[in-house]
Scaffold this motif. Sequence first.
Motif, PDB file in Angstrom:
ATOM      1  N   LEU A 219     -25.589  28.516  52.058  1.00  0.00           N
ATOM      2  CA  LEU A 219     -24.535  27.647  51.549  1.00  0.00           C
ATOM      3  C   LEU A 219     -23.545  27.361  52.673  1.00  0.00           C
ATOM      4  N   LEU A 220     -23.292  26.080  52.948  1.00  0.00           N
ATOM      5  CA  LEU A 220     -22.425  25.700  54.061  1.00  0.00           C
ATOM      6  C   LEU A 220     -21.293  24.801  53.574  1.00  0.00           C
ATOM      7  N   SER A 221     -20.081  25.117  54.037  1.00  0.00           N
ATOM      8  CA  SER A 221     -18.891  24.351  53.668  1.00  0.00           C
ATOM      9  C   SER A 221     -18.313  23.627  54.871  1.00  0.00           C
ATOM     10  N   LYS A 222     -17.752  22.466  54.618  1.00  0.00           N
ATOM     11  CA  LYS A 222     -17.028  21.731  55.651  1.00  0.00           C
ATOM     12  C   LYS A 222     -15.568  22.187  55.680  1.00  0.00           C
ATOM     13  N   ALA A 223     -14.875  21.777  56.741  1.00  0.00           N
ATOM     14  CA  ALA A 223     -13.410  21.890  56.821  1.00  0.00           C
ATOM     15  C   ALA A 223     -12.872  23.303  56.630  1.00  0.00           C
ATOM     16  N   GLY A 224     -13.398  24.246  57.410  1.00  0.00           N
ATOM     17  CA  GLY A 224     -12.824  25.587  57.419  1.00  0.00           C
ATOM     18  C   GLY A 224     -13.440  26.592  56.479  1.00  0.00           C
ATOM     19  N   GLY A 225     -14.443  26.193  55.726  1.00  0.00           N
ATOM     20  CA  GLY A 225     -15.063  27.109  54.769  1.00  0.00           C
ATOM     21  C   GLY A 225     -16.068  28.050  55.409  1.00  0.00           C
ATOM     22  N   PRO A 226     -16.622  28.978  54.636  1.00  0.00           N
ATOM     23  CA  PRO A 226     -17.576  29.951  55.168  1.00  0.00           C
ATOM     24  C   PRO A 226     -19.009  29.426  55.186  1.00  0.00           C
ATOM     25  N   LEU A 227     -19.868  30.150  55.877  1.00  0.00           N
ATOM     26  CA  LEU A 227     -21.312  29.984  55.781  1.00  0.00           C
ATOM     27  C   LEU A 227     -21.802  31.242  55.078  1.00  0.00           C
ATOM     28  N   VAL A 228     -22.422  31.082  53.914  1.00  0.00           N
ATOM     29  CA  VAL A 228     -22.777  32.229  53.079  1.00  0.00           C
ATOM     30  C   VAL A 228     -24.283  32.267  52.847  1.00  0.00           C
TER      31      VAL A 228
ATOM     32  N   ASP B 152     -32.083  34.254  46.960  1.00  0.00           N
ATOM     33  CA  ASP B 152     -32.215  33.011  46.196  1.00  0.00           C
ATOM     34  C   ASP B 152     -32.549  33.237  44.726  1.00  0.00           C
ATOM     35  N   LEU B 153     -32.932  34.462  44.351  1.00  0.00           N
ATOM     36  CA  LEU B 153     -33.282  34.727  42.956  1.00  0.00           C
ATOM     37  C   LEU B 153     -32.167  35.433  42.183  1.00  0.00           C
ATOM     38  N   SER B 154     -31.347  36.199  42.888  1.00  0.00           N
ATOM     39  CA  SER B 154     -30.259  36.922  42.223  1.00  0.00           C
ATOM     40  C   SER B 154     -28.886  36.341  42.533  1.00  0.00           C
ATOM     41  N   LEU B 155     -28.778  35.560  43.594  1.00  0.00           N
ATOM     42  CA  LEU B 155     -27.526  34.985  44.099  1.00  0.00           C
ATOM     43  C   LEU B 155     -26.562  36.044  44.642  1.00  0.00           C
ATOM     44  N   LYS B 156     -27.037  37.268  44.838  1.00  0.00           N
ATOM     45  CA  LYS B 156     -26.197  38.301  45.432  1.00  0.00           C
ATOM     46  C   LYS B 156     -26.022  38.009  46.922  1.00  0.00           C
ATOM     47  N   GLU B 157     -24.774  38.053  47.377  1.00  0.00           N
ATOM     48  CA  GLU B 157     -24.501  37.762  48.781  1.00  0.00           C
ATOM     49  C   GLU B 157     -25.069  38.848  49.681  1.00  0.00           C
ATOM     50  N   ILE B 158     -25.671  38.408  50.811  1.00  0.00           N
ATOM     51  CA  ILE B 158     -26.218  39.366  51.768  1.00  0.00           C
ATOM     52  C   ILE B 158     -25.675  39.143  53.176  1.00  0.00           C
ATOM     53  N   GLY B 159     -24.855  38.123  53.353  1.00  0.00           N
ATOM     54  CA  GLY B 159     -24.261  37.899  54.663  1.00  0.00           C
ATOM     55  C   GLY B 159     -23.391  36.660  54.667  1.00  0.00           C
ATOM     56  N   ARG B 160     -22.478  36.591  55.647  1.00  0.00           N
ATOM     57  CA  ARG B 160     -21.643  35.398  55.770  1.00  0.00           C
ATOM     58  C   ARG B 160     -20.975  35.340  57.127  1.00  0.00           C
ATOM     59  N   ILE B 161     -20.611  34.114  57.515  1.00  0.00           N
ATOM     60  CA  ILE B 161     -19.650  33.888  58.585  1.00  0.00           C
ATOM     61  C   ILE B 161     -18.374  33.490  57.866  1.00  0.00           C
ATOM     62  N   ALA B 162     -17.344  34.271  58.039  1.00  0.00           N
ATOM     63  CA  ALA B 162     -16.124  34.105  57.254  1.00  0.00           C
ATOM     64  C   ALA B 162     -15.461  32.757  57.495  1.00  0.00           C
ATOM     65  N   ALA B 163     -14.689  32.334  56.520  1.00  0.00           N
ATOM     66  CA  ALA B 163     -13.921  31.094  56.635  1.00  0.00           C
ATOM     67  C   ALA B 163     -12.988  31.172  57.837  1.00  0.00           C
ATOM     68  N   ALA B 164     -12.821  30.034  58.519  1.00  0.00           N
ATOM     69  CA  ALA B 164     -11.920  29.953  59.673  1.00  0.00           C
ATOM     70  C   ALA B 164     -11.592  28.485  59.901  1.00  0.00           C
ATOM     71  N   THR B 165     -10.412  28.227  60.403  1.00  0.00           N
ATOM     72  CA  THR B 165     -10.008  26.834  60.615  1.00  0.00           C
ATOM     73  C   THR B 165     -10.934  26.114  61.590  1.00  0.00           C
ATOM     74  N   SER B 166     -11.606  26.862  62.457  1.00  0.00           N
ATOM     75  CA  SER B 166     -12.511  26.252  63.437  1.00  0.00           C
ATOM     76  C   SER B 166     -13.879  25.909  62.844  1.00  0.00           C
ATOM     77  N   ASN B 167     -14.183  26.411  61.653  1.00  0.00           N
ATOM     78  CA  ASN B 167     -15.473  26.123  61.020  1.00  0.00           C
ATOM     79  C   ASN B 167     -15.531  24.679  60.524  1.00  0.00           C
ATOM     80  N   ASP B 168     -16.677  24.057  60.695  1.00  0.00           N
ATOM     81  CA  ASP B 168     -16.890  22.724  60.125  1.00  0.00           C
ATOM     82  C   ASP B 168     -18.392  22.508  59.979  1.00  0.00           C
ATOM     83  N   TRP B 169     -18.989  23.273  59.067  1.00  0.00           N
ATOM     84  CA  TRP B 169     -20.444  23.286  58.908  1.00  0.00           C
ATOM     85  C   TRP B 169     -20.957  21.993  58.274  1.00  0.00           C
ATOM     86  N   ARG B 170     -22.219  21.695  58.557  1.00  0.00           N
ATOM     87  CA  ARG B 170     -22.887  20.572  57.915  1.00  0.00           C
ATOM     88  C   ARG B 170     -24.188  21.058  57.254  1.00  0.00           C
ATOM     89  N   ALA B 171     -25.260  21.226  58.042  1.00  0.00           N
ATOM     90  CA  ALA B 171     -26.566  21.554  57.457  1.00  0.00           C
ATOM     91  C   ALA B 171     -27.217  22.720  58.191  1.00  0.00           C
TER      92      ALA B 171
END
Length: 365
Positions: free
Chosen positions: A101-110, A114-133
Motif C-alpha cells: 500500500l503506497l500513499s502520496k504526499a508524506g504518507g507511509p509505504l505499508v 494479503d490474506l489476513s491484512l496484518k501488517e508485516i512492515g512499513r516505511i514510516a510517514a515522512a514529509t519527504s515521502n511521495d510514493w506512487r507505484a
Amino acid sequence: MKNKFTLKLSVYLIPVLLTMMIASCKKDHNVKIAEPGKYENGFFVVNEGWFGHGTGTVSFFDYSKGTLTDSIFTKENPGKTLDPATSSLEFGTVYNHKLYLLSKAGGPLVVTDDLSLKEIGRIAAATSNDWRAFVGIDNNTGLVSTGDGIYPLNLQNVTLGGKIGGVDGEVGDLIKAGNYIFALSQSNGVVVLNATTYAVVKTIPGLEVAFARSKDGAIWAAGGTQLVRIDPATLVVQVITVPFTVNGSWGAWHPGSITASTTENAIFLAKNGPYNGGTQVYKYTAANAASFTTPFVTVPTGKEMYGAGLAYNEKLNQLVVSTVKSGYGTNYSVNDLYFYDPSSGAQSKDISYTGYYFPATFVFH
C-alpha cells in the motif's frame, strides 16, 4: 507344512500390519489443511480518503456475501494507521502473497499479509515521502516510483535503496515483462529499463496512461490520440489511432484507467476528461475495426468514474467500475461499484454505498 508355515507367518504379520495402519492413520490425522484466508475470497478497493479530513482506507468486496466492508486495515491492525490525514492512499498491489500500500504526499509505504491484512512492515510517514507505484522484481527486490524518480525496495526488511539513474521527475505506473521494466514518466512517456541493470533502453514519448498486459503478453499504454502495443521481447511498438484525447492524471496522479482481459486479446480504456473522470469505457480488439466507434460501457446518467475507475477481474471474468456522483462537494459521498460482462458490456450488479472514500484503484489476488 506349508499351511502351518503360512498360519505362523500370519500370526506375526497381522499385528505388524495393524500397527503400521494405525500409525499411518495417526499421521493422516496430523495433516492440517490450510484454511482459506479471511480476505481471500474477494478483492480490495484502495481509497484515497478525504484529503485533510482523514487517511485513505482499504475496503474488501466479499464474493460470497456480495458486500463491501470498509477500513479493514485499521480493523486488523489496532493502533496502526495510514496517517497523516494530508496524505492520499493511491496505490495497492499483491506480490508474493503480500499487499503493498503506497500513499502520496508524506504518507507511509505499508506491507501486509494479503490474506489476513496484518501488517508485516512499513516505511514510516515522512514529509519527504511521495510514493506512487510498486512492482516486484524477485523475492528480494522491488521498485517503487515516486514524485521524483524510481528507487529499489528491499523486500526482506522493507528499506529503500538509492535512486535509479536516468529517470527523473514524477513517475507513476510500473510493470515488469520478461527482461524489461516499463515505467510511466510525466516528462518522457513510457521509459523501458533493463530488469537486471536498470539501465534505460528505450523511451516512447507522448503516453500518459498505463499499463495493461493483454492475453498474448503484450504491454499497452495510451496518450494523446494513440493506443500503443509494446512487444515485451523485441520492444517493437504498434500504434493504434484513437478518435478522442486520452488524458493522464499527472496533476493529481492515480493509477492508469486502462486494463486488459485474460480470456481474449482485448483492452479496456476509459475516456476521462483532463480534470475529471469519464463516463465511457471503450473496448479495443484488433479484430474489430470499429472498436472506437461506440463506447463499450457507459455508466448510468449522473455518475462518473473516479481514480483508475476500472479494472478487469480475472477470477470472475468481470469488468469492475467505480463511480461517484457527477459534480462536486457532497456528490463525492455517493459511490457505486458496477460489474459488467466483458464480452457483452451488460451490467450484472451495482453496489451503492455512501461516504467520502474517493476510490483510487482495485487490487486482486
